[in-house]
Enzyme design. Structure first.
Site, PDB file in Angstrom:
ATOM      1  N   THR A 195       0.865  -1.175   0.000  1.00 13.54           N
ATOM      2  CA  THR A 195       0.000   0.000   0.000  1.00 13.54           C
ATOM      3  C   THR A 195       0.904   1.227   0.000  1.00 13.54           C
ATOM      4  O   THR A 195       1.872   1.317   0.747  1.00 13.54           O
ATOM      5  CB  THR A 195      -1.017  -0.027   1.170  1.00 13.54           C
ATOM      6  N   CYS A 204      -3.311   7.629   7.310  1.00 13.89           N
ATOM      7  CA  CYS A 204      -3.928   6.296   7.250  1.00 13.89           C
ATOM      8  C   CYS A 204      -3.008   5.250   7.886  1.00 13.89           C
ATOM      9  O   CYS A 204      -1.815   5.483   8.077  1.00 13.89           O
ATOM     10  CB  CYS A 204      -4.188   5.888   5.804  1.00 13.89           C
ATOM     11  N   HIS A 256      -5.787  -1.073   4.281  1.00 11.50           N
ATOM     12  CA  HIS A 256      -5.415   0.351   4.267  1.00 11.50           C
ATOM     13  C   HIS A 256      -6.570   1.093   4.931  1.00 11.50           C
ATOM     14  O   HIS A 256      -7.608   1.338   4.326  1.00 11.50           O
ATOM     15  CB  HIS A 256      -5.211   0.821   2.825  1.00 11.50           C
TER      16      HIS A 256
END
Lengths: 161, 193
Positions: A25, A31, A48
Site C-alpha cells: 500500500t 492512514c 489500508h
C-alpha cells in the site's frame, strides 16, 4: 523472477497466499497500513485503514478501523490461518502537515493508531510490531514468502519491521 | 450543481488560475506556462493519485482555505522544479534550504492568494488562505493527509488543477484547489446571482 505486486488501495483489504507475491500500500499519511500473516502457511492480508470509525455507505469494511480489523482477521482465518499464529504489524498514522496550523487535539493519524490497537485488542490479539507517527509518509510492503514488512519513505530511507 | 452553474464556477476558477499565472510570471524571470485548468469530481480515494503516482516525491506547499467557504489549496512541484524555482526567485545560484523554502512558500502565497481573491471578488464571499506550509514527501501521503487529517470530506470532491511549467522543464508543477463542505455549491450559487 520479479515478485507479483498486489496493490492495496485506500480503504481496501486484500489477501494473498501466492508464493513470491508482495502486498503493498503506497504513501500512507494519516492512514494505517495493517498486515496479518500466518508464518507457517505463508499467507497474509493487508488493510489500508482511513478513519477510526464511521458508517460505511455502500463501501466495503476496509475504510474504518472498527470494521477493517475484524474483516482482515476473519479473512485470514477463512483462508486456513491459525489464530494463535497470526502476526500483526502496523504502520502509518503520521501527521504530515503537523506544522500547518492544524486543529487542536490529536490528529486523525493518532486517532487511527488508537482505534486500530483497540480493535486488535478486542479480538484478543496484539500488534507485534509497529512503525507509526512522525511527520512523514510511508509505503508498506508485506513479502508473503517471509512475512517481512518493509517500510519505505521519501526522504528517510527504508527499513523493516 | 447544474451544467450552467458548473460552467460559471469553472470560468471563475479559470480566471483565478490565469491571474495566478500572471503574478507568477512577474516573480520569475523566465517564461512560465499555466495550462487550461481541469475541473472534475474525483473520488476521495483517487485524489492521492492526482499526480499519477502516489509514491512520487514532491515538494509541496499547503494552505487551508478559510472564511465563508473551506477547502484546500496545494502546490505540488517536482523537487528539481522546486529547486529551480527557488533559484529564480531568490536570484541565488544555490540558495540554502531555509531561503529556498521561503521562496517557494512566497510563490505559492502570492499565486494562491490571487486565485482566492478573484473568486472572492466574483462571489462576494470572504475566502482567504492560511500561510502556506512546505513539506517534501510522497505526493499521495500529502494529499491523503490533507483530506483526512485537516478537514474530512465526503466521498467525492470537485478538484480543479492546472499545470505550471517553467521554460525548459520537462516536469510540471501542479496547483490544486479543493473546496470542501458546501463550498462548491455556495460558490456556484453566488456566481449565478
Amino acid at each position: 523472477m520479479e515478485p507479483r505486486v498486489l496493490p492495496v488501495g485506500i480503504g481496501e483489504i486484500r489477501f494473498s497466499d501466492e508464493a513470491g507475491s508482495v502486498l503493498v500500500t503506497y504513501s500512507l499519511g494519516s492512514c494505517i497500513g495493517l498486515t496479518a500473516y500466518d508464518p507457517v502457511l505463508r499467507l497474509g492480508g493487508m488493510a489500508h485503514i482511513v478513519l477510526p470509525n464511521g458508517t460505511a455507505g455502500g463501501e466495503g469494511p476496509g475504510k474504518y478501523a472498527h470494521t477493517s480489523v475484524p474483516a482482515l482477521v476473519r479473512g485470514l482465518l477463512r483462508m486456513g490461518a491459525a489464530r494463535e499464529r497470526i502476526v500483526i504489524k502496523m504502520a502509518g498514522g503520521a501527521r504530515i502537515l503537523g506544522l500547518a496550523g492544524t486543529p487542536n487535539g490529536p490528529g486523525i493519524g493518532s486517532q487511527n493508531q488508537a482505534a486500530v490497537l483497540e480493535a486488535v485488542g478486542r479480538l484478543g490479539l496484539r500488534v507485534h510490531s509497529a512503525d507509526c507517527g512522525g511527520t512523514f509518509g510511508r509505503t508498506m510492503r508485506l513479502f508473503l514468502d517471509s512475512g517481512v514488512v518493509e517500510i519505505v519513505t521519501a526522504t528517510r530511507g527504508s527499513w523493516t519491521i | 450543481m447544474g451544467v450552467s452553474e458548473g460552467s460559471r464556477l469553472y470560468d471563475a476558477i479559470s480566471i483565478g488560475f490565469g491571474e495566478a499565472g500572471r503574478v507568477l510570471r512577474l516573480m520569475v524571470p523566465i517564461e512560465v506556462t499555466v495550462s487550461t485548468p481541469e475541473m472534475k469530481p474525483v473520488r476521495i480515494e483517487d485524489i492521492p493519485c492526482l499526480l499519477g503516482s502516489a509514491e512520487k516525491t514532491v515538494v509541496a506547499t499547503y494552505s487551508r482555505v478559510r472564511g465563508d467557504i473551506s477547502g484546500h489549496l496545494a502546490f505540488l512541484y517536482d523537487p528539481g522544479t522546486a529547486r529551480r524555482l527557488a533559484t529564480l526567485v531568490t536570484g541565488e545560484a544555490e540558495p540554502d534550504d531555509e531561503m529556498s523554502a521561503s521562496a517557494i512558500c512566497e510563490v505559492s502565497n502570492v499565486a494562491g492568494s490571487r486565485v482566492l481573491s478573484v473568486l472572492s471578488d466574483a462571489t462576494g464571499l470572504r475566502i482567504v488562505p492560511t500561510a502556506p506550509v512546505l513539506v517534501s514527501d510522497m505526493a499521495g501521503a500529502i494529499l491523503q493527509s490533507t483530506l483526512y487529517d485537516l478537514a474530512p470530506v465526503g466521498k467525492d470532491a470537485v478538484v480543479t488543477k492546472t499545470e505550471i511549467r517553467l521554460a525548459g522543464e520537462d516536469a510540471a508543477g501542479l496547483m490544486v484547489l479543493i473546496p470542501t463542505g458546501d463550498g462548491v455549491s455556495l460558490l456556484a450559487e453566488r456566481l449565478g446571482n
